[in-house]
Write a protein that holds these residues in place. Structure first.
Motif, PDB file in Angstrom:
ATOM      1  N   LEU A 173       0.821  -1.204   0.000  1.00 22.43           N
ATOM      2  CA  LEU A 173       0.000   0.000   0.000  1.00 22.43           C
ATOM      3  C   LEU A 173       0.857   1.257   0.000  1.00 22.43           C
ATOM      4  O   LEU A 173       0.481   2.281   0.560  1.00 22.43           O
ATOM      5  CB  LEU A 173      -0.934  -0.018   1.215  1.00 22.43           C
ATOM      6  CG  LEU A 173      -2.079  -1.027   1.101  1.00 22.43           C
ATOM      7  CD1 LEU A 173      -2.853  -1.118   2.410  1.00 22.43           C
ATOM      8  CD2 LEU A 173      -3.031  -0.656  -0.027  1.00 22.43           C
ATOM      9  N   HIS A 206     -13.852   0.568   3.792  1.00 25.46           N
ATOM     10  CA  HIS A 206     -12.907   1.396   4.539  1.00 25.46           C
ATOM     11  C   HIS A 206     -12.704   2.701   3.779  1.00 25.46           C
ATOM     12  O   HIS A 206     -13.039   2.800   2.607  1.00 25.46           O
ATOM     13  CB  HIS A 206     -11.557   0.674   4.624  1.00 25.46           C
ATOM     14  CG  HIS A 206     -10.997   0.363   3.260  1.00 25.46           C
ATOM     15  ND1 HIS A 206     -11.289  -0.809   2.596  1.00 25.46           N
ATOM     16  CD2 HIS A 206     -10.234   1.086   2.424  1.00 25.46           C
ATOM     17  CE1 HIS A 206     -10.711  -0.789   1.412  1.00 25.46           C
ATOM     18  NE2 HIS A 206     -10.060   0.353   1.273  1.00 25.46           N
ATOM     19  N   CYS A 211     -11.223  -3.899   8.115  1.00 30.39           N
ATOM     20  CA  CYS A 211     -10.546  -3.300   6.967  1.00 30.39           C
ATOM     21  C   CYS A 211      -9.878  -1.946   7.221  1.00 30.39           C
ATOM     22  O   CYS A 211      -8.785  -1.695   6.714  1.00 30.39           O
ATOM     23  CB  CYS A 211     -11.516  -3.182   5.806  1.00 30.39           C
ATOM     24  SG  CYS A 211     -12.423  -4.701   5.513  1.00 30.39           S
ATOM     25  N   SER A 230      -5.866  -1.201   7.853  1.00 28.59           N
ATOM     26  CA  SER A 230      -4.748  -1.326   6.903  1.00 28.59           C
ATOM     27  C   SER A 230      -4.468  -0.046   6.127  1.00 28.59           C
ATOM     28  O   SER A 230      -3.482   0.019   5.408  1.00 28.59           O
ATOM     29  CB  SER A 230      -5.029  -2.464   5.921  1.00 28.59           C
ATOM     30  OG  SER A 230      -5.257  -3.664   6.613  1.00 28.59           O
ATOM     31  N   PHE A 231      -5.343   0.965   6.231  1.00 22.69           N
ATOM     32  CA  PHE A 231      -5.207   2.130   5.363  1.00 22.69           C
ATOM     33  C   PHE A 231      -4.941   3.407   6.163  1.00 22.69           C
ATOM     34  O   PHE A 231      -5.843   3.935   6.810  1.00 22.69           O
ATOM     35  CB  PHE A 231      -6.484   2.303   4.515  1.00 22.69           C
ATOM     36  CG  PHE A 231      -6.719   1.148   3.582  1.00 22.69           C
ATOM     37  CD1 PHE A 231      -6.285   1.207   2.269  1.00 22.69           C
ATOM     38  CD2 PHE A 231      -7.348  -0.008   4.019  1.00 22.69           C
ATOM     39  CE1 PHE A 231      -6.462   0.131   1.413  1.00 22.69           C
ATOM     40  CE2 PHE A 231      -7.535  -1.090   3.178  1.00 22.69           C
ATOM     41  CZ  PHE A 231      -7.097  -1.016   1.864  1.00 22.69           C
TER      42      PHE A 231
END
Lengths: 220, 116
Positions: free
Chosen positions: A5, A87, A118, A121-122
């Motif tokens: 990412l 997300h 979710c 992870s971002f």
């Protein structure tokens, strides 16, 4: 080797520079659906909007119910309707931020999509992650969703007014599960309904704003 | 199902690498995914199989390497194996640990194809 990412991380870094440049403290609120993120925001806006210029970015799969509730409190709101996405990501927050840019913001709340898997992870460029765990959900959520709870800078146990009816929930146990996943983040027991713990939450926000968004320097 | 977003991010990176090196395609990809990354390897594989059609990686093999969860104790300095839900030190049971590995979400290597 690069992160899968890395593009999102780059965009998150860009957002962070925007926030820092405008002296905006960005808080990412995460929880399962129905844990009380919107109620927490309503109470926080009521209490803090005299001191801080507040804006909210709301992520929701469908409906603008949450955005309407927050807008009714008189602060700018940008809704991101994620459709089937589970997300928010940094690019979505970037676009939403630019829709807000006409007015200066001291405190930006990013209400993430209700989901305990979710959003972890971002990165979005936020200064701090606040996770809500409501009493009806049970106290073992940190053990069940360690990826999510591991990244929290503060855990708010919400709907604490329901504790007399839900004796299975033991706040100390929720704290212990947090410790077991190696997260030293503080915990506050709160109720947006009866006001329990809200002054402590506001105090945490004020100190974080004064510390220019460095959660490690802010105790409860 | 954020694995689909991650799969798309991976395919974007692969397309960039192919352009950058004037390659014609990708023959193999190796990822390292730790249990604390928030990614389910099986779901990522399924998402990748769906989204790779008509991309540079349409025929590439996907290898996903696991990563062990290991923590370093900030109190007694022991390094121990841990599990996602229990990241305490195995030696002294303290919870002041730092994660050494287990949250990897890495593109380890890419084999590029050249020629017609």
């Amino acid at each position: 080797m690069r992160g899968l990412l890395c593009e999102n991380d780059r965009a998150a870094g860009h957002n962070r520079r925007h926030f820092d440049l405008h002296q905006t403290l960005a808080i990412n609120l995460m929880s399962s659906p129905g844990a009380g993120k919107t109620a927490l925001l309503e109470a926080s806006i009521e209490a803090l909007s005299a001191t801080f210029r507040i804006a909210v970015i709301v992520g929701d799969l469908e409906t603008d119910n949450d955005a309407r509730r927050i807008r009714a409190k008189g602060v700018p709101v940008v809704q991101i309707t994620t459709g089937s996405a589970c997300h928010l990501d940094a690019a979505m927050v970037h676009d939403a931020w630019h829709q807000l840019r006409n007015e200066p913001v001291d405190l930006l709340f990013i209400e993430n999509v209700g989901n305990l898997v979710c959003p972890a992870s971002f990165a979005l460029g936020q200064h701090a992650d606040v996770i809500l765990l409501s009493v009806p959900e049970g106290d073992d959520k940190p053990a069940k969703y360690p990826v999510m709870f591991r990244c929290a800078d503060l855990m708010l146990i919400t709907k604490i007014d329901l504790l007399p009816y839900l004796a299975d929930f033991v706040p100390e146990r929720a704290q212990r599960y947090m410790n077991e996943i190696g997260n030293p983040a503080p915990t506050l027991a709160t109720s947006s309904r009866d006001g329990t713990g809200m002054d402590e939450w506001f105090g945490w926000l004020r100190r974080l704003h004064a510390a220019q968004g460095h959660p490690a320097e802010v105790a409860t | 199902m954020h694995e689909l977003s991650i799969s798309r991010a991976l395919l974007d990176q692969l397309a960039g690498l192919v352009r950058q090196h004037n390659a014609t395609g990708v023959s193999a990809i190796t990822l390292c995914i730790g249990p604390l990354s928030g990614i389910e390897p099986a779901l990522l594989r399924a998402a990748y199989m769906q989204s790779r059609k008509q991309t540079v990686a349409e025929h590439a093999d996907l290898i996903i390497l696991p990563a062990a969860v290991r923590v370093l104790c900030q109190e007694c300095a022991a390094v121990s194996e841990a599990t996602p839900a229990r990241l305490t030190c195995a030696a002294c049971a303290c919870s002041r640990t730092r994660l050494l590995s287990g949250d990897e979400m890495l593109l380890e290597s890419v084999d590029l194809e050249f020629g017609a």
